[in-house]
Enzyme design. Sequence first.
Site, short mmCIF file in Angstrom:
data_model
loop_
_atom_site.label_atom_id
_atom_site.label_comp_id
_atom_site.label_asym_id
_atom_site.label_seq_id
_atom_site.Cartn_x
_atom_site.Cartn_y
_atom_site.Cartn_z
CB VAL A 132 -0.90 0.03 1.25
CG1 VAL A 132 -1.78 1.28 1.25
CG2 VAL A 132 -1.75 -1.22 1.34
N GLY A 190 0.00 10.73 2.23
CA GLY A 190 -0.57 11.70 3.16
C GLY A 190 -0.37 11.21 4.58
CB SER A 191 -2.72 10.79 7.40
OG SER A 191 -3.66 9.90 6.82
CD GLU A 242 -6.94 6.66 3.60
OE1 GLU A 242 -7.24 7.72 3.01
OE2 GLU A 242 -6.13 6.61 4.54
#
Length: 192
Positions: free
Chosen positions: A23, A27-28, A104
């Site tokens: 994966v 971002g976070s 997400e």
Amino acid sequence: MNPIICLFRLAITFTFRTMVLWVFGYGSLLWKAGFEYDERMIGYIKDYRRVFHQASTDHRGTPEYPGRVVTLEAKEGEVTWGAAYRVSGHDNEKLVLSYLDLREQEYDQKSYVNLYTADSSETPALCNVLVYIGSSEISRNKFWAGPAPLEVMAEQIARAVGPSGPNYEYLFLLEKSLRELGMLHLISLLFT
């Protein structure tokens, strides 16, 4: 990229490991994966750029006052640095995918991309790496915030607060993560 090489690498992955999921985080996920992983590989994906064009009503804002978080925008010739996380085993993969699908949920698109590293800029280090993207198709992505003047985005990020904390904290943690990756110069590009 030669598709035969990617297929060969994918076949090797499934032959020698029971099940492997990679994966990509941009971002976070860079500072808070939120799941157990076996390996973290720093690298980049091609033909995408990171932009603050995704609204956040579940983490860094609310439905009444959405925050802004990053998503990817297709842009030929651009690269986006981040980290890929390897998750092994069928049960672990299912658990991580369930977690990420919930986390997400405001991103409407799952894509599979090739990951390159500083040592492997011509041939992908990894093929078929999962990435979550908030597309610009408003009919599919009701959380698309789109571009806005810098002052408008700055005010929105400064004021929005959600269950995961203030939106400005997200910006500062992203900046810190990019600095740790040696990509601090990219922070100014997030708002273009």
